[in-house]
Design a protein around this motif. Structure first.
Motif, PDB file in Angstrom:
ATOM      1  N   VAL A 176       0.833  -1.203   0.000  1.00 47.66           N
ATOM      2  CA  VAL A 176       0.000   0.000   0.000  1.00 47.66           C
ATOM      3  C   VAL A 176       0.867   1.253   0.000  1.00 47.66           C
ATOM      4  O   VAL A 176       0.619   2.208  -0.744  1.00 47.66           O
ATOM      5  N   ALA A 177       1.891   1.253   0.870  1.00 47.58           N
ATOM      6  CA  ALA A 177       2.778   2.413   0.947  1.00 47.58           C
ATOM      7  C   ALA A 177       3.466   2.664  -0.384  1.00 47.58           C
ATOM      8  O   ALA A 177       3.596   3.819  -0.833  1.00 47.58           O
ATOM      9  N   LEU A 184       2.272  10.049  -5.324  1.00 49.44           N
ATOM     10  CA  LEU A 184       2.459  11.274  -4.559  1.00 49.44           C
ATOM     11  C   LEU A 184       3.752  11.981  -4.958  1.00 49.44           C
ATOM     12  O   LEU A 184       3.795  13.211  -5.072  1.00 49.44           O
ATOM     13  N   GLY A 185       4.795  11.198  -5.170  1.00 49.31           N
ATOM     14  CA  GLY A 185       6.056  11.789  -5.607  1.00 49.31           C
ATOM     15  C   GLY A 185       5.932  12.453  -6.964  1.00 49.31           C
ATOM     16  O   GLY A 185       6.451  13.557  -7.193  1.00 49.31           O
ATOM     17  N   ALA A 186       5.224  11.772  -7.896  1.00 49.95           N
ATOM     18  CA  ALA A 186       5.036  12.335  -9.228  1.00 49.95           C
ATOM     19  C   ALA A 186       4.219  13.630  -9.170  1.00 49.95           C
ATOM     20  O   ALA A 186       4.546  14.617  -9.845  1.00 49.95           O
ATOM     21  N   ILE A 187       3.165  13.634  -8.373  1.00 48.67           N
ATOM     22  CA  ILE A 187       2.325  14.832  -8.230  1.00 48.67           C
ATOM     23  C   ILE A 187       3.153  15.986  -7.682  1.00 48.67           C
ATOM     24  O   ILE A 187       3.065  17.124  -8.169  1.00 48.67           O
ATOM     25  N   SER A 188       3.955  15.703  -6.672  1.00 44.94           N
ATOM     26  CA  SER A 188       4.775  16.750  -6.072  1.00 44.94           C
ATOM     27  C   SER A 188       5.725  17.365  -7.089  1.00 44.94           C
ATOM     28  O   SER A 188       5.875  18.593  -7.159  1.00 44.94           O
ATOM     29  N   ILE A 189       6.372  16.531  -7.900  1.00 44.14           N
ATOM     30  CA  ILE A 189       7.319  17.037  -8.906  1.00 44.14           C
ATOM     31  C   ILE A 189       6.603  17.898  -9.940  1.00 44.14           C
ATOM     32  O   ILE A 189       7.054  19.008 -10.294  1.00 44.14           O
ATOM     33  N   HIS A 190       5.451  17.407 -10.440  1.00 41.40           N
ATOM     34  CA  HIS A 190       4.726  18.155 -11.469  1.00 41.40           C
ATOM     35  C   HIS A 190       4.179  19.475 -10.933  1.00 41.40           C
ATOM     36  O   HIS A 190       4.109  20.471 -11.663  1.00 41.40           O
ATOM     37  N   ILE A 191       3.769  19.508  -9.690  1.00 37.45           N
ATOM     38  CA  ILE A 191       3.303  20.761  -9.098  1.00 37.45           C
ATOM     39  C   ILE A 191       4.440  21.767  -9.020  1.00 37.45           C
ATOM     40  O   ILE A 191       4.270  22.962  -9.306  1.00 37.45           O
ATOM     41  N   GLN A 192       5.625  21.281  -8.635  1.00 36.81           N
ATOM     42  CA  GLN A 192       6.772  22.186  -8.578  1.00 36.81           C
ATOM     43  C   GLN A 192       7.095  22.753  -9.963  1.00 36.81           C
ATOM     44  O   GLN A 192       7.402  23.950 -10.111  1.00 36.81           O
ATOM     45  N   LEU A 193       7.019  21.896 -11.002  1.00 34.56           N
ATOM     46  CA  LEU A 193       7.260  22.363 -12.369  1.00 34.56           C
ATOM     47  C   LEU A 193       6.210  23.384 -12.793  1.00 34.56           C
ATOM     48  O   LEU A 193       6.517  24.385 -13.447  1.00 34.56           O
ATOM     49  N   LEU A 194       4.936  23.109 -12.428  1.00 33.02           N
ATOM     50  CA  LEU A 194       3.852  24.029 -12.768  1.00 33.02           C
ATOM     51  C   LEU A 194       4.055  25.376 -12.090  1.00 33.02           C
ATOM     52  O   LEU A 194       3.842  26.435 -12.695  1.00 33.02           O
ATOM     53  N   ILE A 225      -0.855  16.750   0.012  1.00 36.35           N
ATOM     54  CA  ILE A 225       0.221  15.779  -0.226  1.00 36.35           C
ATOM     55  C   ILE A 225       0.954  15.484   1.081  1.00 36.35           C
ATOM     56  O   ILE A 225       1.245  14.333   1.417  1.00 36.35           O
ATOM     57  N   ASP A 226       1.231  16.547   1.842  1.00 36.41           N
ATOM     58  CA  ASP A 226       1.887  16.352   3.133  1.00 36.41           C
ATOM     59  C   ASP A 226       1.015  15.521   4.072  1.00 36.41           C
ATOM     60  O   ASP A 226       1.509  14.669   4.816  1.00 36.41           O
ATOM     61  N   ARG A 227      -0.280  15.787   4.040  1.00 33.46           N
ATOM     62  CA  ARG A 227      -1.191  15.047   4.909  1.00 33.46           C
ATOM     63  C   ARG A 227      -1.242  13.573   4.529  1.00 33.46           C
ATOM     64  O   ARG A 227      -1.199  12.687   5.391  1.00 33.46           O
ATOM     65  N   LEU A 228      -1.323  13.300   3.218  1.00 30.76           N
ATOM     66  CA  LEU A 228      -1.352  11.907   2.761  1.00 30.76           C
ATOM     67  C   LEU A 228      -0.036  11.198   3.081  1.00 30.76           C
ATOM     68  O   LEU A 228      -0.032  10.019   3.445  1.00 30.76           O
ATOM     69  N   ASN A 229       1.068  11.909   2.959  1.00 31.13           N
ATOM     70  CA  ASN A 229       2.364  11.314   3.282  1.00 31.13           C
ATOM     71  C   ASN A 229       2.437  10.956   4.765  1.00 31.13           C
ATOM     72  O   ASN A 229       2.968   9.912   5.146  1.00 31.13           O
ATOM     73  N   LYS A 230       1.880  11.841   5.628  1.00 29.86           N
ATOM     74  CA  LYS A 230       1.851  11.557   7.055  1.00 29.86           C
ATOM     75  C   LYS A 230       1.003  10.322   7.343  1.00 29.86           C
ATOM     76  O   LYS A 230       1.335   9.504   8.213  1.00 29.86           O
ATOM     77  N   ILE A 231      -0.109  10.185   6.614  1.00 30.53           N
ATOM     78  CA  ILE A 231      -0.949   8.993   6.792  1.00 30.53           C
ATOM     79  C   ILE A 231      -0.162   7.726   6.478  1.00 30.53           C
ATOM     80  O   ILE A 231      -0.232   6.724   7.197  1.00 30.53           O
ATOM     81  N   VAL A 232       0.619   7.776   5.404  1.00 27.21           N
ATOM     82  CA  VAL A 232       1.428   6.615   5.017  1.00 27.21           C
ATOM     83  C   VAL A 232       2.469   6.310   6.095  1.00 27.21           C
ATOM     84  O   VAL A 232       2.656   5.156   6.487  1.00 27.21           O
ATOM     85  N   ALA A 368      -8.998  15.542  21.182  1.00 25.17           N
ATOM     86  CA  ALA A 368      -8.916  16.542  20.127  1.00 25.17           C
ATOM     87  C   ALA A 368      -7.522  16.604  19.513  1.00 25.17           C
ATOM     88  O   ALA A 368      -7.363  16.863  18.314  1.00 25.17           O
ATOM     89  N   THR A 369      -6.489  16.325  20.336  1.00 22.79           N
ATOM     90  CA  THR A 369      -5.109  16.420  19.849  1.00 22.79           C
ATOM     91  C   THR A 369      -4.431  15.057  19.777  1.00 22.79           C
ATOM     92  O   THR A 369      -3.225  14.976  19.619  1.00 22.79           O
ATOM     93  N   GLY A 370      -5.181  13.980  19.918  1.00 25.01           N
ATOM     94  CA  GLY A 370      -4.592  12.637  19.922  1.00 25.01           C
ATOM     95  C   GLY A 370      -4.255  12.138  18.530  1.00 25.01           C
ATOM     96  O   GLY A 370      -4.864  12.542  17.536  1.00 25.01           O
ATOM     97  N   THR A 371      -3.261  11.250  18.457  1.00 27.44           N
ATOM     98  CA  THR A 371      -2.886  10.651  17.170  1.00 27.44           C
ATOM     99  C   THR A 371      -3.650   9.365  16.903  1.00 27.44           C
ATOM    100  O   THR A 371      -3.711   8.902  15.771  1.00 27.44           O
ATOM    101  N   GLY A 372      -4.184   8.752  17.955  1.00 24.16           N
ATOM    102  CA  GLY A 372      -4.878   7.481  17.778  1.00 24.16           C
ATOM    103  C   GLY A 372      -3.940   6.303  17.663  1.00 24.16           C
ATOM    104  O   GLY A 372      -4.348   5.214  17.242  1.00 24.16           O
TER     105      GLY A 372
END
Length: 419
Positions: A176-177, A184-194, A225-232, A368-372
């Motif tokens: 899954v990871a 996610l890596g590809a999206i990040s690169i293309h956003i930087q190019l854009l 993207i940062d949020r999804l990376n943290k989930i992973v 409210a501030t727990g990570t679970g």
């Protein structure tokens, strides 16, 4: 050979000097053979008399047991005074005081940064003596202490348990990871190019829309993207095998030390901590560092639940407490023949059935501030110790966590006891 020696002894008065010499050579040769076998055994052997003075030992015993000084056969000191391990020395001394035979116990021995597991067994040294006529009598002349290295066996059991319980989940998590991180890596690169292309075009002809029209959306995408990376990353943490350094330890001793450290802070929050632990808790297989992490997580959860309930008793108008509510965390342990049971109870907010049924799930939290991930970590650690953890809770009344850990079985059954 024994019958030969007996018969020869009966006729020794009729033997010639040459025959006596041959008999002595045979006995010497037999003794050397037995000595070679004794020294070649992989099992450590310590032979002691009824006063627990060392009569004989082999090299394996010196290799497997930690001695403060090299043991010497015939030494007048008790055998345990030479053992450089408090638990083993106490076991031998207790066996001598209680005249205990046919007993065994497992121990973990620290050697640098590694641990070795050994089983020590104590049996009776029985010798046969000839009486009047042809009568033969047996008498106990001391004890035979055997020491076996079971490190590989214990490590294999731990590894097998770990592989069985986590192999499938770990492989799934890795897949899954991998599938998520690549796009996610590809999206990040293309956003930087854009972003670079947009900046370059705007600096050129200025025909692009207002900056807020695009850049704000791009900023949100980067945040996601940062949020999804943290989930992973969190997901990998939740399923990654626990790296436990298992050894035989006394859990109640660890708890007592932690509670002594934690009590002043608890008292400052108007929380009382009560201990009701076993008097003779057996040593069980634990990683002390990870076990302390379990205690810390459960204590923090109990404290948070108590403080949450205590805040409900404060008047919104005056800001003062409406009653004399005091928090209570009770820690108790009992031992059965096969299990060590540890209970953490609090009189905090408690949970309803729906919440308590999901409390060990990754990312599930009521804070409210727990990570679970706190109780997920507790669950993983207890499973690594080949144990189990259960929760019982009632909304508004409190929560009890019950940890069950296996007691090493050495052929000696423990009676149920409570301190």
């Amino acid at each position: 050979m024994k019958d030969f020696v007996k018969n020869a002894y009966k006729k020794i008065s009729k033997m010639t000097p040459e025959q006596v010499s041959d008999l002595m050579q045979s006995l010497i040769s037999e003794k050397e053979n037995l000595s070679s076998i004794f020294e070649s055994l992989s099992t450590g052997l310590l032979i002691v008399d009824n006063s627990w003075h060392l009569l004989h030992h082999n090299k394996a015993a010196e290799r497997l047991l930690p001695f403060s000084s090299r043991p010497v056969d015939g030494d007048e000191e008790k055998i345990w005074t030479h053992v450089d391990n408090a638990d083993i020395a106490k076991y031998l001394e207790s066996s001598a005081e209680n005249q205990r035979s046919d007993s065994s116990e497992e121990f973990s021995i620290s050697i640098g940064d590694t641990f070795r597991f050994v089983t020590i067994k104590i049996g009776s040294l029985v010798v046969r003596t000839s009486g009047d006529g042809n009568s033969i009598t047996n008498r106990v002349a001391g004890s035979i202490i055997t020491v076996d290295d079971i490190t590989q066996q214990r490590q294999s059991e731990i590894l097998l348990h770990r592989m069985e319980s986590l192999a499938g989940l770990t492989n799934l998590a890795a897949s899954v990871a991998h599938e998520i991180k690549n796009p996610l890596g590809a999206i990040s690169i293309h956003i930087q190019l854009l972003q670079k292309a947009v900046a370059k075009s705007r600096n050129g002809d200025g025909l692009l829309p207002d900056p807020k029209f695009m850049e704000n959306y791009l900023s949100v995408i980067n945040d996601e993207i940062d949020r999804l990376n943290k989930i992973v990353v969190d997901f990998l943490f939740a399923v990654r095998p626990v790296q436990a350094n298992i050894q035989l330890s006394n859990p109640d001793t660890i708890i007592e030390k932690f509670v002594e450290f934690f009590k002043p802070e608890a008292e400052s929050r108007n929380i009382r901590v009560d201990l009701d632990l076993c008097k003779n808790t057996p040593r069980i297989f634990l990683d002390e560092k990870l076990f302390r992490e379990v205690i810390i997580n459960l204590m923090q959860n109990a404290s948070a639940a108590i403080e949450s309930l205590a805040s409900d008793t404060i008047s919104a108008e005056t800001g003062e407490r409406q009653n004399d509510f005091q928090g209570l965390i009770k820690i108790s342990s009992i031992v059965t023949s096969e299990k060590y049971l540890l209970c953490f109870s609090d009189n905090g907010t408690g949970m309803d059935e729906a919440t308590s049924s999901r409390i060990f799930e990754p990312y599930y939290t009521t804070k409210a501030t727990g990570t679970g991930l706190g109780l997920t970590t507790v669950y993983k650690i207890i499973k690594e110790f080949r144990g189990d953890i259960q929760v019982r809770s009632s909304l508004g009344k409190g929560t009890t966590f019950t940890i069950s850990l296996p007691v090493p079985q050495n052929g000696v059954k423990l009676l149920e006891a409570k301190g």
